[in-house]
Write an enzyme that holds these catalytic residues in place. Sequence first.
Site, short mmCIF file in Angstrom:
data_model
loop_
_atom_site.label_atom_id
_atom_site.label_comp_id
_atom_site.label_asym_id
_atom_site.label_seq_id
_atom_site.Cartn_x
_atom_site.Cartn_y
_atom_site.Cartn_z
N HIS A 206 48.43 -35.33 7.99
CA HIS A 206 48.19 -36.78 8.11
C HIS A 206 49.52 -37.54 7.98
O HIS A 206 49.77 -38.49 8.71
CB HIS A 206 47.24 -37.25 7.00
CG HIS A 206 45.85 -36.68 7.07
ND1 HIS A 206 45.24 -36.03 6.03
CD2 HIS A 206 44.93 -36.65 8.08
CE1 HIS A 206 44.02 -35.65 6.36
NE2 HIS A 206 43.81 -36.00 7.62
N LYS B 100 28.94 -38.13 3.02
CA LYS B 100 29.92 -37.15 2.52
C LYS B 100 30.01 -37.20 1.00
O LYS B 100 29.85 -38.27 0.39
CB LYS B 100 31.30 -37.42 3.13
CG LYS B 100 31.36 -37.04 4.60
CD LYS B 100 32.78 -37.04 5.11
CE LYS B 100 32.81 -36.63 6.58
NZ LYS B 100 34.11 -36.75 7.19
N ARG C 74 44.69 -31.80 17.01
CA ARG C 74 45.10 -30.41 16.76
C ARG C 74 44.52 -29.50 17.84
O ARG C 74 43.43 -29.80 18.37
CB ARG C 74 44.60 -29.96 15.38
CG ARG C 74 45.21 -30.73 14.22
CD ARG C 74 44.44 -30.52 12.94
NE ARG C 74 43.07 -31.00 13.08
CZ ARG C 74 42.11 -30.80 12.21
NH1 ARG C 74 42.35 -30.11 11.11
NH2 ARG C 74 40.90 -31.28 12.41
N SER D 225 41.72 -30.65 5.47
CA SER D 225 41.43 -31.01 4.08
C SER D 225 40.49 -30.00 3.43
O SER D 225 40.69 -29.62 2.27
CB SER D 225 40.81 -32.41 4.04
OG SER D 225 41.70 -33.35 4.58
N1 COA Z 1 46.74 -32.84 10.35
C1 COA Z 1 46.00 -32.05 9.58
N2 COA Z 1 44.67 -32.22 9.43
C2 COA Z 1 44.08 -33.22 10.08
C3 COA Z 1 44.79 -34.06 10.91
C4 COA Z 1 46.19 -33.86 11.01
N3 COA Z 1 46.94 -34.62 11.77
N4 COA Z 1 43.93 -34.94 11.45
C5 COA Z 1 42.73 -34.65 10.98
N5 COA Z 1 42.80 -33.60 10.15
C6 COA Z 1 41.70 -32.94 9.47
C7 COA Z 1 41.25 -33.63 8.22
O1 COA Z 1 41.93 -33.13 7.11
C8 COA Z 1 39.77 -33.25 8.20
O2 COA Z 1 39.60 -31.98 7.66
P1 COA Z 1 38.17 -31.48 7.12
O3 COA Z 1 37.19 -31.62 8.23
O4 COA Z 1 38.47 -30.09 6.76
O5 COA Z 1 37.85 -32.36 5.95
C9 COA Z 1 39.39 -33.17 9.65
O6 COA Z 1 40.58 -32.99 10.35
C10 COA Z 1 38.70 -34.36 10.16
O7 COA Z 1 39.48 -35.47 9.83
P2 COA Z 1 39.26 -36.83 10.55
O8 COA Z 1 39.30 -36.62 12.00
O9 COA Z 1 40.18 -37.82 9.97
O10 COA Z 1 37.76 -37.10 10.23
P3 COA Z 1 37.23 -37.78 9.02
O11 COA Z 1 35.88 -37.25 8.80
O12 COA Z 1 38.17 -37.68 7.89
O13 COA Z 1 37.17 -39.29 9.54
C11 COA Z 1 36.41 -41.14 10.88
C12 COA Z 1 36.49 -39.63 10.72
C13 COA Z 1 36.41 -41.85 9.55
C14 COA Z 1 37.63 -41.63 11.63
C15 COA Z 1 35.16 -41.44 11.69
O14 COA Z 1 34.07 -40.74 11.13
C16 COA Z 1 34.82 -42.89 11.71
O15 COA Z 1 35.40 -43.63 12.47
N6 COA Z 1 33.90 -43.30 10.83
C17 COA Z 1 33.52 -44.68 10.64
C18 COA Z 1 32.14 -44.96 11.23
C19 COA Z 1 32.23 -45.19 12.70
O16 COA Z 1 32.88 -46.08 13.17
N7 COA Z 1 31.51 -44.33 13.43
C20 COA Z 1 31.48 -44.36 14.86
C21 COA Z 1 32.57 -43.53 15.43
S1 COA Z 1 32.44 -43.50 17.18
#
Ligand code: COA
Length: 158
Positions: free
Chosen positions: A17, A41, A90, A128
């Site tokens: 991140h 979550k 990724r 994560s």
């Molecule tokens: N490097 C390493 N790991 C990364 C990364 C990076 N650059 N980018 C993402 N990851 C990992 C995270 O650690 C996470 O790991 P995990 O699944 O093992 O916990 C995984 O990828 C997913 O991360 P992310 O893509 O950030 O998803 P999230 O669940 O943390 O967040 C939101 C997703 C919050 C952006 C999305 O659910 C959202 O927008 N929610 C709000 C509600 C909404 O608007 N919904 C409609 C969406 S269309």
Amino acid sequence: MKKALYAGSFDPFTNGHLDIVKRALKIFDELTVLIAISPSKRPLFSTETRKEILEDIFANEKQVKVDTFSGLIVDYAKKNDIYNIVRGLRPTGDFDNEFQMASMNKHLFPELDTVFLTTGANLYFISSSLIKEIYQHGGEISDFVPTQVLKAFNEVKK
Ligand code: COA
């Protein structure tokens, strides 16, 4: 001023991140790192702890704002006049879900664009959940997270 939003659960925030934030700051003048609160979550770290960690990491970075939000990302973006979302991509299966999310967000808020940054070659395998799993089994995670996150893990242990 070119503003962007980088949202995630950040449970915990990782070096992957951090890499995305640093690179996004070369493109945008201001980046809001937004902790998205999801009712479905059960995070290891509370919202307050995750916010404190991020504020500590970016204490000297004037371009970064840290915030928390429960709701639709597009609503946060609209309310704060933000028209760009940054996402890390990724090579481990992110594409389909990211494409769907970017398309849905675009449909909900047509002025909004999603900017994808590919993850660094030495960081793409980090997630994560994997970090939490490694830590819970006594493995070494210091290569994957900022020191502030490592400290928070050690606090949980106490
Ligand atoms: N490097 C390493 N790991 C990364 C990364 C990076 N650059 N980018 C993402 N990851 C990992 C995270 O650690 C996470 O790991 P995990 O699944 O093992 O916990 C995984 O990828 C997913 O991360 P992310 O893509 O950030 O998803 P999230 O669940 O943390 O967040 C939101 C997703 C919050 C952006 C999305 O659910 C959202 O927008 N929610 C709000 C509600 C909404 O608007 N919904 C409609 C969406 S269309």
